[in-house]
Design an enzyme around this catalytic site. Structure first.
Site, PDB file in Angstrom:
ATOM      1  N   GLU A   1     -39.051  67.992  -1.995  1.00 25.20           N
ATOM      2  CA  GLU A   1     -39.983  66.877  -1.833  1.00 25.20           C
ATOM      3  C   GLU A   1     -40.365  66.253  -3.166  1.00 25.20           C
ATOM      4  O   GLU A   1     -40.314  66.890  -4.213  1.00 25.20           O
ATOM      5  CB  GLU A   1     -41.237  67.348  -1.092  1.00 25.20           C
ATOM      6  CG  GLU A   1     -42.070  68.370  -1.831  1.00 25.20           C
ATOM      7  CD  GLU A   1     -43.316  68.761  -1.066  1.00 25.20           C
ATOM      8  OE1 GLU A   1     -43.741  67.995  -0.190  1.00 25.20           O
ATOM      9  OE2 GLU A   1     -43.877  69.835  -1.355  1.00 25.20           O
ATOM     10  N   GLU A   2     -40.742  64.981  -3.099  1.00 27.23           N
ATOM     11  CA  GLU A   2     -41.134  64.200  -4.280  1.00 27.23           C
ATOM     12  C   GLU A   2     -40.049  64.194  -5.358  1.00 27.23           C
ATOM     13  O   GLU A   2     -40.336  64.140  -6.551  1.00 27.23           O
ATOM     14  CB  GLU A   2     -42.449  64.732  -4.872  1.00 27.23           C
ATOM     15  CG  GLU A   2     -43.615  64.749  -3.908  1.00 27.23           C
ATOM     16  CD  GLU A   2     -44.136  63.365  -3.568  1.00 27.23           C
ATOM     17  OE1 GLU A   2     -43.831  62.418  -4.313  1.00 27.23           O
ATOM     18  OE2 GLU A   2     -44.843  63.235  -2.563  1.00 27.23           O
ATOM     19  N   GLY A   3     -38.793  64.273  -4.920  1.00 27.87           N
ATOM     20  CA  GLY A   3     -37.670  64.323  -5.851  1.00 27.87           C
ATOM     21  C   GLY A   3     -37.057  65.703  -5.898  1.00 27.87           C
ATOM     22  O   GLY A   3     -37.737  66.676  -6.216  1.00 27.87           O
TER      23      GLY A   3
END
Length: 385
Positions: free
Chosen positions: A370-372
């Site tokens: 998540e988030e990259g």
């Protein structure tokens, strides 16, 4: 309980108090409910949300001028996030999710937007909120989103689809990212404030996930969903700027979350190793186990210190894109290692659902995505070489 290295960053009385509050909540409320929440699979633990809201946890990161707890600095948010996620990673991330919504509003919003949209989040009956960025064809590459926002009389019509949206369908308030200029990449992205009951917005069924099941994820569908012009955050084309600032903060805070679950796994494995006897002595006295625990503790310290560094840079107003990526990369891979190591230390019992470590191993995987993803984090870091 692991001791925080506060000799490096002495804490204020207020910071010590919020650590005590969240540590107790994680121990007494979150940990005892975590297995049932995991088993429920696609149900939001509203009882925990309500309890946390009443004592100020869900709004602790909001400015005092909007009724929040005033812990607007990223460093304190990291302290809180780590403690909550020692109790349970998914639940901890859920209880702090209003901060992710607040970041682009604080970065891009007008004073009227901040008061209108943030003040309700600070009360004891706080609604949930959400950020809608990811799409079926664009995950970490946020500039490639295809959801559009077309000007119309008095506002914009939103059309498109989002996927893997945390709290979608549960949240009342949303920041939605869409292209006001589809011919552009980053410069075409704008941000909009939207309510759940907006006509033209529908939600898919809850997505069944490997871990962090406390956070319900759904697809969102927009069919000529009208958003008034006053709900545009900042100017057209400024959405990507706000999103990147949000990513720097959220990646840092997620570094603290990953550190928290790694710490939980280490403490659980350590305590088990002290009491489990094999070949006539506690297994903590066996070199292989002791060395594994030493690796866990060392990696946790590394993850925490890198997270604190990124937080301190953000709070000082310095660029921290590289440091946030380094913190998230290190902490997420530490969480993956430490939860694996805890399962390994418990052996067959670690593989059993009688013990929490197998769930923690599943939960930790999302932190590398998540988030990259970790690959994206390495790409971000490499650009600063």
């Amino acid at each position: 309980m692991s001791v925080l290295p506060t000799e490096l960053c002495p804490l204020t009385t207020e910071q010590s108090d919020i650590i005590d509050l969240t540590r107790a909540f994680a121990r007494d409320e979150i940990r005892r409910r975590a297995r049932a929440v995991d088993e429920a699979d696609t149900a939001t633990p509203w009882d925990l949300w309500t309890k946390a809201a009443k004592i100020g946890i869900t709004g602790c990161m909001l400015p005092t001028e909007y009724g929040g707890g005033g812990f607007t600095d990223v460093f304190t948010q990291c302290l809180v996030q780590e403690e909550l996620c020692v109790g349970d990673l998914g639940i901890g991330n859920l209880l702090m999710s209003n901060g992710f919504f607040a970041d682009p509003v604080l970065e891009l919003g007008t004073e009227e937007q901040k008061r209108t949209w943030l003040t309700p989040l600070a009360g004891p009956d706080s609604p949930m909120s959400s950020i809608a960025t990811t799409e079926p064809g664009s995950g970490s590459d946020a500039a490639s989103i295809t959801t559009t926002a077309t000007r119309t009389t008095g506002g914009y019509l939103i059309n498109g689809q989002k996927a893997w949206i945390s709290n979608a369908g549960e949240a009342e308030l949303y920041v939605v990212f869409a292209k006001t200029d589809p011919t552009q990449r980053a410069r075409g992205v704008s941000a909009f404030l939207m309510r759940k009951d907006t006509e033209g917005v529908t939600f898919g069924e809850p997505m069944r996930k490997m871990g962090q099941r406390a956070i319900v994820c759904r697809e969102m569908f927009f069919s000529d969903a009208f958003v008034p012009a006053e709900n545009l955050l900042g100017a057209e084309g400024r959405g990507f700027h706000g999103l990147m600032r949000t990513f720097d903060i959220s990646r840092t805070v997620l570094g603290a979350a990953a550190t928290g679950i790694a710490r939980a796994a280490y403490e659980y494995a350590r305590d088990y190793a002290r009491t489990r006897v094999q070949f006539g002595k506690p297994i903590i006295e066996h070199q292989a186990v002791a060395f594994r625990l030493a690796d866990m503790r060392t990696r946790i310290e590394q993850a925490r210190l890198m997270t604190w560094r990124a937080a301190k840079r953000l709070d000082a107003g310095l660029d921290a894109t590289t440091e946030a990526a380094m913190a998230k990369l290190t902490a997420s891979e530490t969480a993956a290692y430490c939860t694996w190591a805890a399962v390994q230390t418990l052996g067959g019992w670690g593989y059993s659902r009688e013990y929490p470590v197998e769930q923690w191993m599943r939960d930790a995987k999302l932190e590398e995505i998540e988030e990259g993803t970790s690959d994206i984090m390495r790409l971000v870091i490499s650009r600063g070489l």
